[in-house]
Design a protein around this motif. Structure first.
Motif, short mmCIF file in Angstrom:
data_model
loop_
_atom_site.label_atom_id
_atom_site.label_comp_id
_atom_site.label_asym_id
_atom_site.label_seq_id
_atom_site.Cartn_x
_atom_site.Cartn_y
_atom_site.Cartn_z
N LEU A 2 0.81 -1.22 0.00
CA LEU A 2 0.00 0.00 0.00
C LEU A 2 0.84 1.27 0.00
O LEU A 2 0.55 2.22 -0.73
CB LEU A 2 -0.96 -0.01 1.20
CG LEU A 2 -2.14 -0.99 1.09
CD1 LEU A 2 -2.93 -1.01 2.40
CD2 LEU A 2 -3.05 -0.60 -0.08
N SER A 3 1.88 1.31 0.80
CA SER A 3 2.71 2.52 0.85
C SER A 3 3.39 2.78 -0.49
O SER A 3 3.47 3.93 -0.95
CB SER A 3 3.76 2.39 1.95
OG SER A 3 3.14 2.35 3.22
N ALA A 4 3.89 1.73 -1.13
CA ALA A 4 4.55 1.88 -2.42
C ALA A 4 3.55 2.32 -3.49
O ALA A 4 3.87 3.14 -4.36
CB ALA A 4 5.25 0.59 -2.82
N LEU A 5 2.34 1.79 -3.43
CA LEU A 5 1.30 2.21 -4.37
C LEU A 5 0.94 3.67 -4.15
O LEU A 5 0.75 4.43 -5.12
CB LEU A 5 0.06 1.32 -4.21
CG LEU A 5 0.12 -0.03 -4.90
CD1 LEU A 5 -0.99 -0.95 -4.39
CD2 LEU A 5 0.02 0.12 -6.42
N ARG A 6 0.85 4.07 -2.90
CA ARG A 6 0.58 5.49 -2.59
C ARG A 6 1.63 6.39 -3.25
O ARG A 6 1.30 7.38 -3.90
CB ARG A 6 0.59 5.69 -1.08
CG ARG A 6 0.49 7.14 -0.62
CD ARG A 6 1.01 7.29 0.80
NE ARG A 6 2.43 6.91 0.87
CZ ARG A 6 3.01 6.44 1.98
NH1 ARG A 6 2.33 6.30 3.11
NH2 ARG A 6 4.31 6.14 1.97
N ASP A 7 2.89 6.01 -3.11
CA ASP A 7 3.97 6.82 -3.67
C ASP A 7 3.94 6.80 -5.20
O ASP A 7 4.34 7.79 -5.84
CB ASP A 7 5.32 6.31 -3.16
CG ASP A 7 5.49 6.52 -1.66
OD1 ASP A 7 4.74 7.34 -1.09
OD2 ASP A 7 6.35 5.84 -1.07
N LEU A 8 3.47 5.71 -5.76
CA LEU A 8 3.38 5.61 -7.21
C LEU A 8 2.26 6.49 -7.77
O LEU A 8 2.38 7.05 -8.86
CB LEU A 8 3.12 4.14 -7.60
CG LEU A 8 2.95 3.82 -9.09
CD1 LEU A 8 4.27 4.06 -9.84
CD2 LEU A 8 2.50 2.38 -9.27
N LEU A 9 1.18 6.67 -7.01
CA LEU A 9 -0.01 7.34 -7.52
C LEU A 9 -0.12 8.82 -7.16
O LEU A 9 -0.72 9.59 -7.90
CB LEU A 9 -1.27 6.62 -7.00
CG LEU A 9 -1.43 5.15 -7.42
CD1 LEU A 9 -2.66 4.55 -6.74
CD2 LEU A 9 -1.53 5.01 -8.92
#
Length: 387
Positions: free
Chosen positions: A163-170
């Motif tokens: 989730l954290s990596a997806l947040r940073d991606l989006l």
């Protein structure tokens, strides 16, 4: 026909069960088509019936809806009738004509599934090597074309750490993000991969933390209908500030690719099929006096043991019925509402009136973001260069 008693905000239409992926968590176990899926002519007739029923918007999904050769004909009819259109796709089917036609439709949202920031893990979950690369390219092309892009992430034990990596991606890209949790209705998903209570609550904490750290313009994020309800610590994490009960048959309906009508497609059970739009005009099903009684005629005594003694039951109506069915086998009995989970996870703090007040005060974050979230998730985005 009399005016409908219930305003139909959205029909989620499974246009086909056919799919080019084999996602682990798919609640419909999509892959092959259903027997006797609706023809083009039948689908176009149903578009008109949805309009007659007062439907304001349609979300076309699958399977993979772009696999239907008549997808754009059906989608165009929805728009011609004045209904909003959302498209839910896995983002692996490309072509110049797809993006050109999507722009012409002026959809409310083009939602693409993305379950991990790590390509290998996303491909594993989606059952196709190269799926991450294709979906990412689809998202970027939609952004370039000025389409209102959303990403849907389905969380389970395999990807909760993403989730954290997806947040940073989006973040900062003008992408709306919906976070939902996996259910066990499908045939490819092991119940061992379902989130436990602490993990489930942690997803809500993550959404809340994102909302506190970033503005709704920087990272418009919501939890789906399965997350939340009457928390002492968190604001309601969905698009709307307050939960008023399961909306199946109240403001939403599901339509299968063979014409079956349900209150919610996630309640993937023959017991909840209200009729078939191929045989009975949709307005007659929607306005039927015996339709959707589990929500329309809810009474406190229908609540299961997890909810019957709760102070919020008359308004909450037992939480998410899909979650309730999956976890307990019955309706109106959601064991994963935040109110219930907090009583177990924070029992010591909640036993003290002073600590209880403190927790409540800690949960009173700025609520002004709901208006901005509503605008963004309705398709009204700022241009990327305006952000």
């Amino acid at each position: 026909m009399p005016e409908p008693s219930y305003q139909l905000a959205c029909v989620v239409w499974e246009l086909t069960l056919g799919c080019n992926l084999k996602c682990l968590h798919c609640g419909s176990t999509a892959g092959g088509k259903r027997a006797r899926e609706l023809s083009t002519a039948e689908a176009l007739t149903i578009c008109g019936d949805l309009k007659k029923a007062g439907c304001r918007g349609v979300a076309l999904m699958g399977g993979e809806p772009l696999l239907r050769k008549d997808f754009f004909r059906i989608a165009a009819r929805i728009r011609e009738l004045g209904m909003d259109l959302s498209v839910i796709t896995n983002g692996t089917i490309h072509g110049e004509e797809i993006f050109e036609n999507l722009k012409k439709l002026q959809p409310r949202a083009v939602a693409v599934s993305l379950d991990a920031a790590e390509p290998v893990l996303h491909d594993r979950i989606r059952g196709m090597k190269g799926a991450f690369e294709k979906s990412s390219a689809f998202i970027e092309r939609c952004l370039k074309e000025g389409l209102p892009v959303s990403v849907i992430t389905t969380v389970h034990k395999l990807n909760i750490s993403e989730l954290s990596a997806l947040r940073d991606l989006l973040k900062g890209r003008g992408i709306a993000w919906q976070v939902q949790t996996a259910g066990a209705e499908g045939g490819r998903f092991s119940r061992d991969l379902l989130l436990d209570p602490e993990e489930f609550y942690a997803v809500g904490l993550f959404v809340e933390a994102c909302r506190r750290e970033y503005t709704a313009e920087e990272l418009p994020v919501i939890g789906a209908h399965d997350l939340g309800y009457n928390s002492l610590l968190l604001n309601h994490v969905s698009l709307y500030e307050n939960w008023t009960g399961c909306q199946a048959g109240i403001s939403v309906a599901g339509l299968r690719s063979d014409g079956d009508v349900l209150g919610c497609l996630a309640m993937n059970d023959a017991r909840f099929v209200e009729g078939n739009a191929r045989k009975t005009p949709f307005p007659e099903i929607w306005n039927g006096p015996e339709a959707f009684l589990y929500t329309r005629d809810f009474k406190r005594e229908q609540a299961g043991p997890n909810c019957s003694a709760c102070l919020h039951v008359d308004k909450c109506k037992g939480g998410c019925n899909e979650m309730s069915l999956m976890k307990t086998g019955s309706l109106n009995n959601d064991p994963y509402c935040f109110c219930s989970l907090e009583k177990k996870l924070f029992s010591e703090e909640l036993d003290s009136p002073i600590r209880k007040i403190k927790l409540k005060l800690q949960g009173l974050a700025d609520r002004n973001g709901y208006h901005t979230l509503g605008r963004i998730f309705s398709g009204k985005r700022r241009k990327r260069d305006e952000a």
